[in-house]
Write a protein that holds these residues in place. Structure first.
Motif, mmCIF file in Angstrom:
data_model
loop_
_atom_site.group_PDB
_atom_site.id
_atom_site.type_symbol
_atom_site.label_atom_id
_atom_site.label_comp_id
_atom_site.label_asym_id
_atom_site.label_seq_id
_atom_site.Cartn_x
_atom_site.Cartn_y
_atom_site.Cartn_z
ATOM 1 N N VAL A 88 34.422 61.369 104.842
ATOM 2 C CA VAL A 88 36.082 61.612 104.484
ATOM 3 C C VAL A 88 35.730 60.095 103.285
ATOM 4 C CG1 VAL A 88 36.564 59.436 105.861
ATOM 5 C CG2 VAL A 88 37.903 61.068 105.689
ATOM 6 N N VAL A 89 37.234 60.265 102.587
ATOM 7 C CA VAL A 89 37.439 60.169 101.205
ATOM 8 C C VAL A 89 39.177 59.038 101.712
ATOM 9 C CG1 VAL A 89 38.041 58.947 99.280
ATOM 10 C CG2 VAL A 89 35.921 60.332 99.739
ATOM 11 N N LEU A 90 39.093 57.631 101.902
ATOM 12 C CA LEU A 90 40.139 57.798 102.159
ATOM 13 C C LEU A 90 41.142 57.219 100.780
ATOM 14 C CD1 LEU A 90 39.657 55.001 105.363
ATOM 15 C CD2 LEU A 90 40.841 57.296 105.278
ATOM 16 N N PRO A 91 41.898 57.582 100.449
ATOM 17 C CA PRO A 91 42.600 57.376 98.868
ATOM 18 C C PRO A 91 43.784 56.382 98.562
ATOM 19 C CG PRO A 91 43.801 59.170 99.853
ATOM 20 C CD PRO A 91 42.890 58.950 101.377
ATOM 21 N N ALA A 92 43.356 55.912 97.416
ATOM 22 C CA ALA A 92 44.155 54.656 97.373
ATOM 23 C C ALA A 92 43.723 54.318 95.922
ATOM 24 C CB ALA A 92 43.911 53.908 98.200
ATOM 25 N N TRP A 93 45.602 53.849 95.549
ATOM 26 C CA TRP A 93 45.486 53.191 93.887
ATOM 27 C C TRP A 93 46.217 52.551 93.669
ATOM 28 C CZ3 TRP A 93 46.914 57.914 95.539
ATOM 29 C CH2 TRP A 93 47.896 58.154 95.029
ATOM 30 N N TYR A 94 46.732 51.602 92.764
ATOM 31 C CA TYR A 94 47.451 50.686 92.287
ATOM 32 C C TYR A 94 47.608 50.868 91.021
ATOM 33 C CZ TYR A 94 43.922 47.437 90.061
ATOM 34 O OH TYR A 94 43.203 46.875 89.149
ATOM 35 N N THR A 95 48.789 50.209 90.110
ATOM 36 C CA THR A 95 49.807 50.221 89.585
ATOM 37 C C THR A 95 50.470 48.831 89.169
ATOM 38 O OG1 THR A 95 52.028 51.258 90.326
ATOM 39 C CG2 THR A 95 49.592 53.174 89.744
ATOM 40 N N ILE A 96 50.228 48.405 88.047
ATOM 41 C CA ILE A 96 51.118 47.365 87.187
ATOM 42 C C ILE A 96 52.514 47.340 86.641
ATOM 43 C CG2 ILE A 96 51.429 45.128 86.384
ATOM 44 C CD1 ILE A 96 48.198 45.263 86.554
ATOM 45 N N GLN A 97 53.816 47.816 86.787
ATOM 46 C CA GLN A 97 54.822 47.776 86.497
ATOM 47 C C GLN A 97 54.654 47.827 84.945
ATOM 48 O OE1 GLN A 97 58.245 46.711 87.401
ATOM 49 N NE2 GLN A 97 59.601 48.183 86.780
ATOM 50 N N GLY A 98 54.775 48.154 84.046
ATOM 51 C CA GLY A 98 54.933 48.301 82.531
ATOM 52 C C GLY A 98 53.513 47.805 81.357
ATOM 53 N N GLU A 99 52.482 48.311 82.651
ATOM 54 C CA GLU A 99 51.628 48.618 81.715
ATOM 55 C C GLU A 99 51.322 49.544 81.558
ATOM 56 O OE1 GLU A 99 49.385 46.688 80.495
ATOM 57 O OE2 GLU A 99 50.707 43.858 81.185
ATOM 58 N N ALA A 100 49.953 49.909 81.108
ATOM 59 C CA ALA A 100 49.960 51.545 80.942
ATOM 60 C C ALA A 100 48.547 51.801 81.931
ATOM 61 C CB ALA A 100 48.050 51.269 80.293
ATOM 62 N N PHE A 101 48.698 52.909 82.506
ATOM 63 C CA PHE A 101 47.665 53.307 83.622
ATOM 64 C C PHE A 101 46.271 52.634 83.963
ATOM 65 C CE2 PHE A 101 45.877 55.951 86.798
ATOM 66 C CZ PHE A 101 46.413 55.860 88.218
ATOM 67 N N ALA A 102 45.306 52.791 83.017
ATOM 68 C CA ALA A 102 44.218 52.585 82.820
ATOM 69 C C ALA A 102 44.376 50.795 82.978
ATOM 70 C CB ALA A 102 43.772 52.909 81.694
ATOM 71 N N VAL A 103 42.961 50.490 83.661
ATOM 72 C CA VAL A 103 42.483 48.783 83.520
ATOM 73 C C VAL A 103 42.909 48.445 82.377
ATOM 74 C CG1 VAL A 103 40.411 49.004 83.520
ATOM 75 C CG2 VAL A 103 41.547 47.673 84.857
ATOM 76 N N GLN A 104 43.428 47.239 82.527
ATOM 77 C CA GLN A 104 42.941 46.557 81.537
ATOM 78 C C GLN A 104 42.410 45.244 80.890
ATOM 79 O OE1 GLN A 104 45.308 47.066 78.119
ATOM 80 N NE2 GLN A 104 45.785 49.234 80.088
#
Length: 393
Positions: A50-66
């Motif tokens: 099984v895959v437990l889905p999760a991701w995070y975002t930072i407001q004002g930043e692009a979706f891709a990791v910086q």
């Protein structure tokens, strides 16, 4: 099982993810962790992954990791009555995890979904994901956490069928069926196969405990009965053959009678053996030597009035004759004849000799000659004596 694709590239998805965050100034970025709506509670079969889905975002930043992002990702397992268990951690670029656990995407990435392989029942519980992001200067850019529920399901293991009771006409019996392992708990169904098929329901059937009660048996109720244990993942079956007998239970009665008879015979044998052993010493002690040599006649001792045999033999009374021997006999007087007495008079026992046979004693009253005794017609009497061993001689 849910797999998430790589970071979404469409402007629409990016807008939706960013719209979930509260509008703040760009100088103070805010981090938020996300999980798919409706997937907070997962049910998966044992042995799968099984895959437990999760991701995070930072407001004002692009979706891709910086390049400046330094994420810290941790997954924990919470179970009732147990301590918090760390499943996976990504800290300072180093990944550590329990066996069968891994991240779906290589780090660094804003998709921090957890993959679990070869699921077991003990993997059930609440999985908490915690993400903390810092910049290259060590300044925190936000922290967030989410929880997902995982329940590992187990199909029913093959059940065990049993017959409880005596299948005799008119009796009641119970057919029992139980699966040793099932999650969620299995439910049970009983049916009889052709040529007389039948499906059973309550109250005869207990679908939770898996028991089927059959009352007032008849020969038409004989047959093969099938039990089916089932849950969300599958089912398993077992069967039992019911043969209703009509004859009397003679075997049981005969067995009880034979057992009782054998027990009584053993008890009687023990009693006889005990009595025989108890009588043997007494019989040996009372044996009399019948082949002993008869004694010879001996003269009577003058000091004895009576001679007794073992305290019970009749005695010869000569007291009257002894008294007349001490007095002067009158001329012409007749000497009295000794008489036999049926009652024994007390007299001292004769002395015993060691080794030799006792000598017989001739009973002749003192002062009376043998010729006189013969003249009056008296008969000499020989009295048996006891030897040292206690036998009569």
């Amino acid at each position: 099982m849910v797999f998430l694709p790589g970071p979404p590239a469409t402007p629409l998805l990016r807008f939706l993810f960013l719209g979930l965050s509260t509008v703040v100034s760009l100088s103070r970025a805010q981090l938020e962790l996300h999980v798919p709506t409706g997937l907070t509670k997962l049910q998966v079969a044992e042995g799968t992954e099984v895959v437990l889905p999760a991701w995070y975002t930072i407001q004002g930043e692009a979706f891709a990791v910086q390049p400046w992002e330094v994420p810290v990702v941790m997954w924990f397992l919470e179970q009732d009555g147990k301590d918090l268990n760390q499943v996976l951690a990504y800290i300072n670029g180093v990944l550590s995890s329990k066996p069968r656990a891994s991240l779906v995407y290589s780090m660094p990435s804003r998709n921090v979904s957890l993959r679990l392989e070869g699921l077991q029942e003990k993997d059930s519980g609440s999985y908490r994901c915690s993400v903390n992001v810092q910049d290259s200067q060590g300044k925190s850019r936000g922290h967030s956490s989410k929880t997902l529920e995982l329940k590992v399901l187990v199909p029913p293991a093959p059940p065990s069928c049993r017959l409880l009771g005596v299948p005799h006409v008119g009796n009641n019996v119970t057919l029992s069926c139980q699966s040793p392992r099932s999650k969620p708990a299995a439910e049970y169904q009983w049916e009889r196969l052709p040529p007389s098929p039948q499906i059973f329901f309550a109250p005869a059937l207990d679908d939770i405990r898996g028991s089927l009660s059959l009352t007032n048996l008849s020969t038409s109720m004989s047959g093969v009965y099938i039990c089916k244990a089932h849950n969300l993942l599958g089912s398993a079956t077992c069967n039992v053959t019911l043969e209703v007998s009509t004859g009397p239970r003679a075997a049981v009665v005969a067995g009880a009678v034979v057992g009782s008879l054998v027990g009584l015979m053993l008890l009687a044998g023990l009693v006889l053996l005990y009595q025989r052993r108890g009588k043997a010493p007494e019989e040996l002690a009372n044996d009399i030597k019948e082949d002993a040599t008869a004694p010879r006649t001996l003269p009577w001792p003058k000091s004895s009035d009576t001679i007794s045999k073992n305290g019970t033999l009749s005695s010869v009374t000569s007291a009257r004759a002894l008294r007349s021997s001490h007095a002067s006999p009158r001329p012409g007087a007749m000497t009295p004849t000794p008489s036999l007495s049926s009652q024994a008079l007390s007299s001292p026992r004769l002395p015993r000799t060691n080794g030799a046979h006792p000598q017989p004693v001739s009973i002749i009253p003192g002062g009376v000659s043998s010729s006189t005794m013969n003249h009056v017609g008296a008969v000499p009497i020989v009295v048996p004596m006891q030897n040292q061993a206690g036998s009569l001689v």
